[in-house]
Design a protein around this motif. Structure first.
Motif, PDB file in Angstrom:
ATOM      1  N   ALA A  20       0.828  -1.205   0.000  1.00 53.55           N
ATOM      2  CA  ALA A  20       0.000   0.000   0.000  1.00 53.55           C
ATOM      3  C   ALA A  20       0.866   1.259   0.000  1.00 53.55           C
ATOM      4  O   ALA A  20       0.582   2.225  -0.721  1.00 53.55           O
ATOM      5  CB  ALA A  20      -0.931  -0.008   1.211  1.00 53.55           C
ATOM      6  N   ARG A  21       1.925   1.257   0.807  1.00 55.86           N
ATOM      7  CA  ARG A  21       2.842   2.407   0.822  1.00 55.86           C
ATOM      8  C   ARG A  21       3.580   2.536  -0.500  1.00 55.86           C
ATOM      9  O   ARG A  21       3.751   3.646  -1.030  1.00 55.86           O
ATOM     10  CB  ARG A  21       3.863   2.258   1.963  1.00 55.86           C
ATOM     11  CG  ARG A  21       3.300   2.424   3.353  1.00 55.86           C
ATOM     12  CD  ARG A  21       4.427   2.576   4.362  1.00 55.86           C
ATOM     13  NE  ARG A  21       5.391   1.479   4.284  1.00 55.86           N
ATOM     14  CZ  ARG A  21       5.298   0.345   4.980  1.00 55.86           C
ATOM     15  NH1 ARG A  21       4.268   0.159   5.806  1.00 55.86           N
ATOM     16  NH2 ARG A  21       6.217  -0.600   4.860  1.00 55.86           N
ATOM     17  N   ARG A  22       4.001   1.418  -1.036  1.00 55.35           N
ATOM     18  CA  ARG A  22       4.803   1.421  -2.269  1.00 55.35           C
ATOM     19  C   ARG A  22       4.037   2.021  -3.439  1.00 55.35           C
ATOM     20  O   ARG A  22       4.610   2.738  -4.274  1.00 55.35           O
ATOM     21  CB  ARG A  22       5.217  -0.025  -2.587  1.00 55.35           C
ATOM     22  CG  ARG A  22       5.974  -0.233  -3.889  1.00 55.35           C
ATOM     23  CD  ARG A  22       7.379   0.301  -3.824  1.00 55.35           C
ATOM     24  NE  ARG A  22       8.104  -0.005  -5.024  1.00 55.35           N
ATOM     25  CZ  ARG A  22       7.987   0.656  -6.178  1.00 55.35           C
ATOM     26  NH1 ARG A  22       7.152   1.681  -6.258  1.00 55.35           N
ATOM     27  NH2 ARG A  22       8.685   0.308  -7.232  1.00 55.35           N
ATOM     28  N   PHE A  23       2.730   1.754  -3.495  1.00 57.51           N
ATOM     29  CA  PHE A  23       1.953   2.178  -4.661  1.00 57.51           C
ATOM     30  C   PHE A  23       0.851   3.184  -4.334  1.00 57.51           C
ATOM     31  O   PHE A  23       0.023   3.490  -5.196  1.00 57.51           O
ATOM     32  CB  PHE A  23       1.345   0.947  -5.352  1.00 57.51           C
ATOM     33  CG  PHE A  23       2.375   0.011  -5.906  1.00 57.51           C
ATOM     34  CD1 PHE A  23       3.194   0.394  -6.950  1.00 57.51           C
ATOM     35  CD2 PHE A  23       2.535  -1.267  -5.373  1.00 57.51           C
ATOM     36  CE1 PHE A  23       4.154  -0.467  -7.472  1.00 57.51           C
ATOM     37  CE2 PHE A  23       3.494  -2.138  -5.887  1.00 57.51           C
ATOM     38  CZ  PHE A  23       4.301  -1.732  -6.936  1.00 57.51           C
ATOM     39  N   ALA A  24       0.823   3.672  -3.101  1.00 57.09           N
ATOM     40  CA  ALA A  24      -0.182   4.660  -2.691  1.00 57.09           C
ATOM     41  C   ALA A  24      -1.600   4.170  -2.969  1.00 57.09           C
ATOM     42  O   ALA A  24      -2.430   4.875  -3.542  1.00 57.09           O
ATOM     43  CB  ALA A  24       0.064   5.997  -3.387  1.00 57.09           C
ATOM     44  N   ILE A  25      -1.866   2.936  -2.535  1.00 58.87           N
ATOM     45  CA  ILE A  25      -3.213   2.373  -2.654  1.00 58.87           C
ATOM     46  C   ILE A  25      -3.715   2.017  -1.255  1.00 58.87           C
ATOM     47  O   ILE A  25      -2.985   2.142  -0.268  1.00 58.87           O
ATOM     48  CB  ILE A  25      -3.240   1.132  -3.570  1.00 58.87           C
ATOM     49  CG1 ILE A  25      -2.249   0.056  -3.066  1.00 58.87           C
ATOM     50  CG2 ILE A  25      -2.919   1.531  -5.012  1.00 58.87           C
ATOM     51  CD1 ILE A  25      -2.258  -1.221  -3.888  1.00 58.87           C
ATOM     52  N   GLU A  26      -4.957   1.573  -1.148  1.00 60.49           N
ATOM     53  CA  GLU A  26      -5.566   1.270   0.140  1.00 60.49           C
ATOM     54  C   GLU A  26      -5.288  -0.170   0.560  1.00 60.49           C
ATOM     55  O   GLU A  26      -5.204  -1.067  -0.282  1.00 60.49           O
ATOM     56  CB  GLU A  26      -7.074   1.490   0.080  1.00 60.49           C
ATOM     57  CG  GLU A  26      -7.489   2.920  -0.206  1.00 60.49           C
ATOM     58  CD  GLU A  26      -8.995   3.051  -0.291  1.00 60.49           C
ATOM     59  OE1 GLU A  26      -9.688   2.348   0.477  1.00 60.49           O
ATOM     60  OE2 GLU A  26      -9.474   3.832  -1.118  1.00 60.49           O
TER      61      GLU A  26
END
Length: 252
Positions: free
Chosen positions: A236-242
């Motif tokens: 989630a942090r790596r790709f700015a997703i939930e």
């Protein structure tokens, strides 16, 4: 923000070094859903309860430790297996599963994550001469009685563990999450005061008692909740997703 499913899977494979680990199931993308990912739901086992929860949470990817297609199981898509697969496929949800790669990873692995929860300092592999050993060896900052350490395990994991109490104070610990009771002999050889895992077999009691160490079985599910959460958070942090972790309690 959305990321391509192929990109997400490629990063998980790279990060976990999954292709180099021999396992009892396929690691990685087990069921392909929609091509874009905005939300990951993670959990320990891809049970029907977790699959239904992922649908309700509008997940694009369900990330688990225990997926499907284990070696030796009946390959026919019937009954429970059919219902699980049908739910995922009809809702266009991908299933991403990592078993041993998630146990052994030095940052998000189940074993290192459990150590962090229980305040155990990791010192190295349980058996450095056995490349198949996934257990770890570590220590507490201060010695504790077996009962006091068992209370810590209960407070952290939220369930009362099975304790075989030895006579020695606990400082040096060996552990392997899940069904790792078979590594107790390696732990004894490493000179631990206590061995911790998820499950217990009948002979585990005798191994612990006759070799003078303490033993704790804290639950297969309970000891393996933390790796998949950490992996989901990383992606989630790596790709700015939930990312949403959903715990479906299991007393075993």
């Amino acid at each position: 923000m959305a990321i391509a499913l192929t990109t997400l899977v490629a990063e998980a494979q790279r990060y976990l070094n999954a292709a180099r680990i021999s396992d009892y199931c396929p690691n990685g993308l087990q069921i392909e859903g929609r091509p874009q990912v905005r939300r990951i739901v993670s959990g320990v086992t891809a049970s029907q309860a977790l699959v239904d929860a992922a649908v309700a949470a509008e997940a694009d990817v369900l990330l688990v430790h225990h997926g499907y297609f284990w070696k030796g199981e009946n390959p026919c898509i019937t009954g429970m297996k059919q219902r699980r697969l049908k739910t995922l496929l009809s809702n266009d949800i991908s299933l991403l599963a990592y078993h041993l790669p998630l146990d052994v990873h030095p940052e998000v692995g189940n074993n290192v994550q459990l150590a962090a929860q229980l305040e155990i300092t990791v010192e190295g592999p349980l058996d450095p001469d056995d490349p198949r050993s996934v257990g770890l060896l570590g220590s507490l900052s201060e010695p504790m009685s077996p009962r006091d350490f068992a209370r810590r395990v209960q407070e952290v994991l939220g369930r009362e563990p099975l304790l075989v109490e030895g006579l020695e104070m606990v400082r040096r610990i060996g552990w392997c999450t899940g069904g790792g009771q078979g590594y107790i002999d390696q732990a004894i050889a490493a000179g631990v005061d206590l061995y911790l895992t998820g499950e217990a077999s009948e002979q585990t009691f005798h191994s612990a008692r006759e070799n003078g160490i303490s033993f704790i079985a804290a639950g297969h599910h309970a000891t393996e909740r933390y790796g998949v959460q950490a992996l989901g958070d990383y992606l989630a942090r790596r790709f700015a997703i939930e990312h949403l972790f959903i715990d479906c309690p299991n007393p075993i």
